[in-house]
Design a protein around this motif. Structure first.
Motif, PDB file in Angstrom:
ATOM      1  N   MET A 167       0.833  -1.199   0.000  1.00 45.54           N
ATOM      2  CA  MET A 167       0.000   0.000   0.000  1.00 45.54           C
ATOM      3  C   MET A 167       0.871   1.252   0.000  1.00 45.54           C
ATOM      4  O   MET A 167       0.621   2.214  -0.748  1.00 45.54           O
ATOM      5  N   GLY A 168       1.916   1.260   0.811  1.00 38.80           N
ATOM      6  CA  GLY A 168       2.785   2.426   0.894  1.00 38.80           C
ATOM      7  C   GLY A 168       3.584   2.665  -0.368  1.00 38.80           C
ATOM      8  O   GLY A 168       3.728   3.806  -0.824  1.00 38.80           O
ATOM      9  N   LEU A 169       4.091   1.605  -0.980  1.00 36.98           N
ATOM     10  CA  LEU A 169       4.925   1.760  -2.174  1.00 36.98           C
ATOM     11  C   LEU A 169       4.115   2.240  -3.368  1.00 36.98           C
ATOM     12  O   LEU A 169       4.549   3.138  -4.108  1.00 36.98           O
ATOM     13  N   GLN A 170       2.913   1.658  -3.574  1.00 35.60           N
ATOM     14  CA  GLN A 170       2.115   2.126  -4.704  1.00 35.60           C
ATOM     15  C   GLN A 170       1.613   3.559  -4.459  1.00 35.60           C
ATOM     16  O   GLN A 170       1.506   4.348  -5.394  1.00 35.60           O
ATOM     17  N   SER A 171       1.337   3.895  -3.191  1.00 37.36           N
ATOM     18  CA  SER A 171       0.933   5.261  -2.880  1.00 37.36           C
ATOM     19  C   SER A 171       2.089   6.237  -3.084  1.00 37.36           C
ATOM     20  O   SER A 171       1.877   7.394  -3.464  1.00 37.36           O
ATOM     21  N   SER A 172       3.310   5.777  -2.851  1.00 36.07           N
ATOM     22  CA  SER A 172       4.470   6.632  -3.059  1.00 36.07           C
ATOM     23  C   SER A 172       4.556   7.076  -4.511  1.00 36.07           C
ATOM     24  O   SER A 172       4.786   8.259  -4.808  1.00 36.07           O
ATOM     25  N   ALA A 174      -2.391  -0.431   7.335  1.00 38.60           N
ATOM     26  CA  ALA A 174      -1.878  -0.228   5.980  1.00 38.60           C
ATOM     27  C   ALA A 174      -1.898   1.238   5.586  1.00 38.60           C
ATOM     28  O   ALA A 174      -0.958   1.727   4.945  1.00 38.60           O
ATOM     29  N   GLN A 175      -2.963   1.957   5.950  1.00 36.03           N
ATOM     30  CA  GLN A 175      -3.048   3.356   5.562  1.00 36.03           C
ATOM     31  C   GLN A 175      -2.226   4.252   6.485  1.00 36.03           C
ATOM     32  O   GLN A 175      -1.678   5.264   6.038  1.00 36.03           O
ATOM     33  N   GLY A 176      -2.139   3.907   7.766  1.00 34.78           N
ATOM     34  CA  GLY A 176      -1.336   4.711   8.684  1.00 34.78           C
ATOM     35  C   GLY A 176       0.155   4.607   8.378  1.00 34.78           C
ATOM     36  O   GLY A 176       0.818   5.586   8.017  1.00 34.78           O
ATOM     37  N   ILE A 177       0.688   3.402   8.488  1.00 40.28           N
ATOM     38  CA  ILE A 177       2.109   3.190   8.218  1.00 40.28           C
ATOM     39  C   ILE A 177       2.397   3.377   6.733  1.00 40.28           C
ATOM     40  O   ILE A 177       3.433   3.924   6.348  1.00 40.28           O
ATOM     41  N   GLY A 178       1.460   2.922   5.888  1.00 34.06           N
ATOM     42  CA  GLY A 178       1.667   3.010   4.446  1.00 34.06           C
ATOM     43  C   GLY A 178       1.814   4.432   3.963  1.00 34.06           C
ATOM     44  O   GLY A 178       2.686   4.733   3.130  1.00 34.06           O
ATOM     45  N   TYR A 179       0.986   5.354   4.450  1.00 36.19           N
ATOM     46  CA  TYR A 179       1.094   6.742   4.009  1.00 36.19           C
ATOM     47  C   TYR A 179       2.366   7.396   4.517  1.00 36.19           C
ATOM     48  O   TYR A 179       2.931   8.284   3.860  1.00 36.19           O
ATOM     49  N   ALA A 208       9.077   0.815  -8.084  1.00 32.51           N
ATOM     50  CA  ALA A 208       8.191  -0.117  -8.785  1.00 32.51           C
ATOM     51  C   ALA A 208       8.666  -1.554  -8.627  1.00 32.51           C
ATOM     52  O   ALA A 208       7.845  -2.468  -8.429  1.00 32.51           O
ATOM     53  N   ALA A 209       9.978  -1.793  -8.709  1.00 34.09           N
ATOM     54  CA  ALA A 209      10.500  -3.150  -8.566  1.00 34.09           C
ATOM     55  C   ALA A 209      10.252  -3.686  -7.159  1.00 34.09           C
ATOM     56  O   ALA A 209       9.877  -4.859  -6.975  1.00 34.09           O
ATOM     57  N   THR A 210      10.454  -2.828  -6.163  1.00 34.69           N
ATOM     58  CA  THR A 210      10.184  -3.250  -4.781  1.00 34.69           C
ATOM     59  C   THR A 210       8.700  -3.526  -4.581  1.00 34.69           C
ATOM     60  O   THR A 210       8.308  -4.502  -3.935  1.00 34.69           O
ATOM     61  N   ALA A 211       7.852  -2.652  -5.146  1.00 35.01           N
ATOM     62  CA  ALA A 211       6.411  -2.866  -5.052  1.00 35.01           C
ATOM     63  C   ALA A 211       6.008  -4.174  -5.719  1.00 35.01           C
ATOM     64  O   ALA A 211       5.118  -4.887  -5.230  1.00 35.01           O
ATOM     65  N   PHE A 212       6.651  -4.509  -6.832  1.00 28.80           N
ATOM     66  CA  PHE A 212       6.342  -5.766  -7.521  1.00 28.80           C
ATOM     67  C   PHE A 212       6.688  -6.960  -6.640  1.00 28.80           C
ATOM     68  O   PHE A 212       5.877  -7.885  -6.478  1.00 28.80           O
TER      69      PHE A 212
END
Length: 417
Positions: A237-242, A358-363, A394-398
Motif C-alpha cells: 500500500m505504501g509503495l504504490q501510494s508513493s 496499511a493506511q497509517g504506516i503506508g502513508y 516499482a521493482a520493490t512494489a512488484f
C-alpha cells in the motif's frame, strides 16, 4: 469465511462504530441529500494535494523554497494522512461521524487558506492542517457508506471514488488558468479550493441533526504487527501510494523541465487523474476472474512504470498517450491495493484493523517518495536519477505485491470485548 470474502470490498471496511437510525431509511430525499453530501465531501479529498503541483515553481520562486524544501512541502500533507487518519475512529466515537466531518471540513478550508498567507510558515502549516483533515475524512467516509448504503455499498464506493478523482483532476487542470487570470498570482488560485470545502459543509450540515444508535459490541484485533502478511499488504500500500503522490506532487514540474508550460503540465496531470476513474472500476471486475491478485498487480505496475518513463523520455507530442497509460495503471493499482485489505482478512473487523495499519504506516512510507524527488531535483534536473528512483520503487512494489497478492489470510482473529 467464503461468505465474508464474497461481499463487496466496501462492506468489509467498516471503520465507523455506529449503526443507522431507523428514521434514516424513511425518506428518499434524506438519502439523496446524504449521497450529494458524500459526493461533495469526496470531491474535496484531493484538490489540496493536486492543486499545488502545477504552480509549485511559482510558489517556490515567490517564497524562496529550495528543491529540498519543495520536496518537504509535497511530503508533509501525505505524512499527515498517515499520522492523523488513525485518530478518525476515536473522534467519531466522541463526536459522531457527521459532526467530525463537519469540523474537519472547516479545518480543511482553513488549511487551504492558510497556505496562501504568512509566507513559508503558513504554506507548511496550512499543508499540514489540510493533510490531517483529508486523512480523517478519508477514514470515515467508507464507514458511512457501509452504514447508510449497505445494500449498495459497492456502487456508492465507486461513486465516491469517481468524485475523489474528479476533484483531483479539476484542481490539477484549473489552478494554473486561475493563477493566470489573477496576474500570475498563485495565492488566489490555491485559495479557490477552499470554496468546495465550504460548499460541501453547507450541503453536509443537515446530517448533523441525524441520530444514530450505538453499535452492538466492540471487537479487538491483536497481533497484526507480528504478522508477515499484514506487513506485506502495508508495504505494498505504501509503495504504490508513493508513486501516486510523486505524480500528484511533481509531474507538472517534471514536464516543465521538458519545456512544457505550467498549464500543459497541469492538464497532463488532470488527464492522468481522470483516467483513473474507469480503471478503478474496471480493473477490480477483471481481477475477480483471477485466482488471486498477483496478475492485476503485475499488469498495473507495468503500466505505471511505462507511463512514468514515458513522461521522462517519450517525445512530447505523444505525452497524452503516456499520461493516459499512467493514469489507468495507477487507478487500477490503487483499487487492487484497496482490495487486498478485504481479501487478506477473515472478517470486517480484521479488515478494518488491517486498513488502519496499511493506511497509517503506508502513508508515512508513501511520503518519502515526493521528498526523495525533491532531494534529487536539488542536485540535478536530469531525467535518469528520477528514472532510477521510479524503477526502484516499482521493482520493490512488484516483489512485495507478489507476496501480498497470494490467496492467503492474515493469521489474526477478532475477539469481542
Amino acid at each position: 469465511m467464503e461468505e465474508n470474502r464474497s461481499k463487496p470490498i466496501a462492506d468489509e471496511l467498516l471503520i465507523d462504530d455506529e449503526t443507522p437510525a431507523a428514521s434514516l431509511t424513511g425518506g428518499r430525499a434524506r438519502a439523496l441529500l446524504l449521497l450529494l453530501g458524500l459526493v461533495l465531501v469526496g470531491l474535496n479529498l484531493r484538490p489540496a494535494l493536486s492543486s499545488l503541483a502545477p504552480v509549485l515553481s511559482m510558489v517556490s520562486r515567490d517564497v524562496g523554497l529550495s528543491p529540498a524544501l519543495a520536496g518537504l512541502l509535497t511530503t508533509l500533507p501525505v505524512a499527515c494522512l498517515g499520522i492523523f487518519g488513525p485518530l478518525a475512529p476515536r473522534l467519531a466515537r466522541r463526536l459522531g461521524s457527521e459532526k467530525t466531518i463537519a469540523v474537519v471540513l472547516l479545518a480543511l478550508a482553513a488549511g487551504i487558506l492558510l497556505r496562501t498567507q504568512l509566507g513559508q510558515f503558513g504554506l507548511f502549516a496550512g499543508s499540514a492542517l489540510a493533510g490531517a483533515a483529508i486523512g480523517v475524512i478519508g477514514v470515515l467516509l467508507p464507514g458511512i457508506v457501509k452504514r447508510d448504503f449497505a445494500s449498495r455499498a459497492g456502487l456508492m464506493t465507486g461513486v465516491y471514488t469517481m468524485a475523489l478523482c474528479l476533484g483531483a483532476a479539476l484542481a490539477a487542470g484549473l489552478t494554473v488558468p486561475t493563477a493566470e487570470a489573477f496576474g500570475h498570482d498563485w495565492r488566489p488560485a490555491l485559495a479557490l479550493w477552499a470554496l468546495p470545502a465550504v460548499l460541501a459543509l453547507a450541503v453536509w450540515w443537515p446530517q448533523l441533526a441525524t441520530r444514530h444508535a450505538a453499535a452492538q459490541g466492540r471487537w479487538r484485533v491483536e497481533g497484526l504487527l507480528r504478522d508477515p502478511l499484514a506487513w506485506q499488504v502495508t508495504l505494498f500500500m505504501g509503495l504504490q501510494s508513493s508513486l501516486a503522490y510523486i505524480v500528484f506532487g511533481w509531474l507538472p514540474s517534471i514536464l516543465m523541465d521538458r519545456s512544457l508550460t505550467p498549464m500543459q503540465g497541469g492538464l497532463m496531470l488532470s488527464l492522468s487523474t481522470m483516467v483513473q476513474v474507469p480503471a478503478s472500476l474496471l480493473v477490480p471486475m477483471l481481477a475477480h476472474r483471477c485466482r488471486d491478485q498477483r496478475p492485476p498487480i503485475a499488469a498495473t505496475l507495468l503500466m505505471v512504470i511505462a507511463g512514468l518513463l514515458g513522461m521522462l523520455y517519450a517525445p512530447t507530442d505523444g505525452l497524452i498517450i503516456w499520461a493516459a497509460l499512467l493514469g489507468f495503471g495507477q487507478g487500477g493499482l490503487f483499487s487492487t491495493a484497496l482490495s487486498l485489505l478485504a481479501h487478506r482478512s477473515a472478517d470486517q473487523h480484521v479488515a478494518a484493523s488491517l486498513s488502519g495499519m496499511a493506511q497509517g504506516i503506508g502513508y508515512m512510507l508513501a511520503s518519502m517518495g515526493p521528498f526523495a524527488v525533491g532531494l534529487i531535483r536539488g542536485h540535478s534536473h536530469a531525467a535518469w536519477p528520477l528514472a532510477i528512483l521510479f524503477c526502484l520503487i516499482a521493482a520493490t512494489a512488484f516483489c512485495i505485491g507478489m507476496l501480498a497478492g497470494r490467496k492467503r489470510l492474515v493469521g489474526v482473529q477478532a475477539r469481542p470485548v
